[in-house]
Motif scaffolding. Sequence first.
Motif, short mmCIF file in Angstrom:
data_model
loop_
_atom_site.label_atom_id
_atom_site.label_comp_id
_atom_site.label_asym_id
_atom_site.label_seq_id
_atom_site.Cartn_x
_atom_site.Cartn_y
_atom_site.Cartn_z
N LEU A 21 63.10 46.86 62.34
CA LEU A 21 63.73 46.66 61.03
C LEU A 21 65.19 47.08 61.11
CD1 LEU A 21 64.24 49.60 59.46
CD2 LEU A 21 61.80 49.44 59.06
N CYS A 22 65.95 46.64 60.12
CA CYS A 22 67.36 47.04 60.04
C CYS A 22 67.72 47.35 58.60
CB CYS A 22 68.27 45.95 60.60
SG CYS A 22 68.39 44.46 59.58
N VAL A 23 68.72 48.21 58.46
CA VAL A 23 69.24 48.57 57.15
C VAL A 23 70.75 48.37 57.18
CG1 VAL A 23 69.56 50.40 55.46
CG2 VAL A 23 67.43 50.27 56.76
N VAL A 24 71.26 47.62 56.21
CA VAL A 24 72.70 47.42 56.10
C VAL A 24 73.21 48.32 54.98
CG1 VAL A 24 74.57 45.77 55.74
CG2 VAL A 24 72.48 45.05 56.90
N ALA A 25 73.92 49.38 55.36
CA ALA A 25 74.40 50.36 54.39
C ALA A 25 75.91 50.25 54.26
CB ALA A 25 74.01 51.77 54.83
N THR A 26 76.36 49.07 53.87
CA THR A 26 77.78 48.81 53.65
C THR A 26 77.90 47.79 52.52
OG1 THR A 26 79.78 47.84 54.62
CG2 THR A 26 77.69 47.09 55.49
N ASN A 27 79.02 47.83 51.80
CA ASN A 27 79.21 46.89 50.69
C ASN A 27 80.01 45.66 51.10
OD1 ASN A 27 81.73 47.99 50.98
ND2 ASN A 27 81.80 48.96 48.96
N ASP A 28 80.15 45.44 52.41
CA ASP A 28 80.83 44.25 52.92
C ASP A 28 79.89 43.06 52.76
OD1 ASP A 28 81.79 42.16 54.56
OD2 ASP A 28 82.78 43.56 55.92
N ARG A 29 80.15 42.21 51.76
CA ARG A 29 79.24 41.11 51.44
C ARG A 29 79.13 40.10 52.58
NH1 ARG A 29 75.96 42.98 47.63
NH2 ARG A 29 77.09 43.78 45.81
N THR A 30 80.23 39.84 53.26
CA THR A 30 80.18 38.89 54.37
C THR A 30 79.27 39.42 55.48
OG1 THR A 30 82.43 38.12 53.89
CG2 THR A 30 81.56 37.67 56.09
N LEU A 31 79.42 40.69 55.78
CA LEU A 31 78.58 41.31 56.81
C LEU A 31 77.12 41.34 56.37
CD1 LEU A 31 78.27 42.78 59.49
CD2 LEU A 31 78.85 44.92 58.30
N GLN A 32 76.88 41.63 55.10
CA GLN A 32 75.51 41.64 54.59
C GLN A 32 74.83 40.30 54.82
OE1 GLN A 32 75.83 42.77 50.49
NE2 GLN A 32 75.87 44.97 50.92
N LYS A 33 75.52 39.22 54.48
CA LYS A 33 74.95 37.89 54.63
C LYS A 33 74.70 37.56 56.10
CE LYS A 33 76.97 35.97 50.40
NZ LYS A 33 77.92 34.98 49.83
N GLN A 34 75.63 37.96 56.97
CA GLN A 34 75.48 37.67 58.39
C GLN A 34 74.26 38.40 58.96
OE1 GLN A 34 78.80 38.74 60.91
NE2 GLN A 34 77.63 38.38 62.79
N VAL A 35 74.14 39.68 58.62
CA VAL A 35 73.01 40.46 59.15
C VAL A 35 71.69 39.93 58.61
CG1 VAL A 35 71.96 42.74 59.30
CG2 VAL A 35 74.44 42.51 59.47
N ALA A 36 71.66 39.57 57.33
CA ALA A 36 70.43 39.04 56.74
C ALA A 36 70.00 37.77 57.47
CB ALA A 36 70.64 38.76 55.26
N GLN A 37 70.96 36.90 57.78
CA GLN A 37 70.64 35.66 58.50
C GLN A 37 70.19 35.96 59.92
OE1 GLN A 37 73.67 32.62 58.34
NE2 GLN A 37 72.92 31.61 60.19
N ASP A 38 70.91 36.87 60.60
CA ASP A 38 70.54 37.22 61.97
C ASP A 38 69.14 37.85 62.01
OD1 ASP A 38 73.03 36.34 62.68
OD2 ASP A 38 73.89 38.34 63.00
N ALA A 39 68.84 38.67 61.01
CA ALA A 39 67.53 39.33 60.96
C ALA A 39 66.41 38.30 60.84
CB ALA A 39 67.49 40.32 59.80
N ARG A 40 66.61 37.30 60.00
CA ARG A 40 65.60 36.26 59.86
C ARG A 40 65.40 35.51 61.17
NH1 ARG A 40 67.81 35.90 54.57
NH2 ARG A 40 69.39 34.42 55.26
N GLU A 41 66.50 35.23 61.86
CA GLU A 41 66.40 34.51 63.13
C GLU A 41 65.70 35.34 64.20
OE1 GLU A 41 70.39 33.47 64.12
OE2 GLU A 41 70.58 31.96 62.53
N GLU A 42 65.90 36.67 64.15
CA GLU A 42 65.31 37.56 65.15
C GLU A 42 63.91 38.04 64.76
OE1 GLU A 42 66.37 38.51 68.06
OE2 GLU A 42 68.50 37.96 68.10
#
Length: 211
Positions: free
Chosen positions: A76-97
Amino acid sequence: MTIYYPMMMKLWGRPCVVIGGGKVAERKVASLLEAGGEVTLISSVLTPRLSSLVKAELIRQIPRQYRKGDLAGAFLCVVATNDRTLQKQVAQDAREEGVLANIVDSEESCDFLVPSYFRRGDLVVSISTGGKSPALAKRIRRDLEERFGWEYEALLKVLSSLRPRIVEEVKDPARRRSILEKVADPELLDLVRETDPRSLPDKVWAYLMAP
């Protein structure tokens, strides 16, 4: 409306990635470590507390910004930052992985939410508003913390040692069920509060075995 499935998850020994190095990341890391997760922290800037965990080798740090591929092998991963662009990227990468993702302050991007909770030994009480009002969940948690005190932890500790004995010695299923249901009696909690811890197992056993 999203309906979440409530569950308790075993994290012991599982790889967990936290992205961010601030106070929110600090709280997330603490709860993951408490559950036995193996934490990798991705951030070049850390709070003093997180730095001390890295120095003590309790967590691993990747001192740079997140990159695609950093989630490989994670549970699992937790994104603890308010960078919206980064949030979207990690969410997409997490689904792919195939990695479960919790994106702070972005409920729509999360695979799971972390409820407000407290522990009394093996008793865990958690409250969730589905991300709609963390402040309300926190208020309810505080109210319940006052209601469920140390005696619940003490009682569960004793019961964990007595339960196998009950199962072994009480052969009648109906009688055994009746005994196990007595653990919810308010009088038993009063007994815990008033009894010396050294004699508590014997006192609880006598209470449960009484007709």
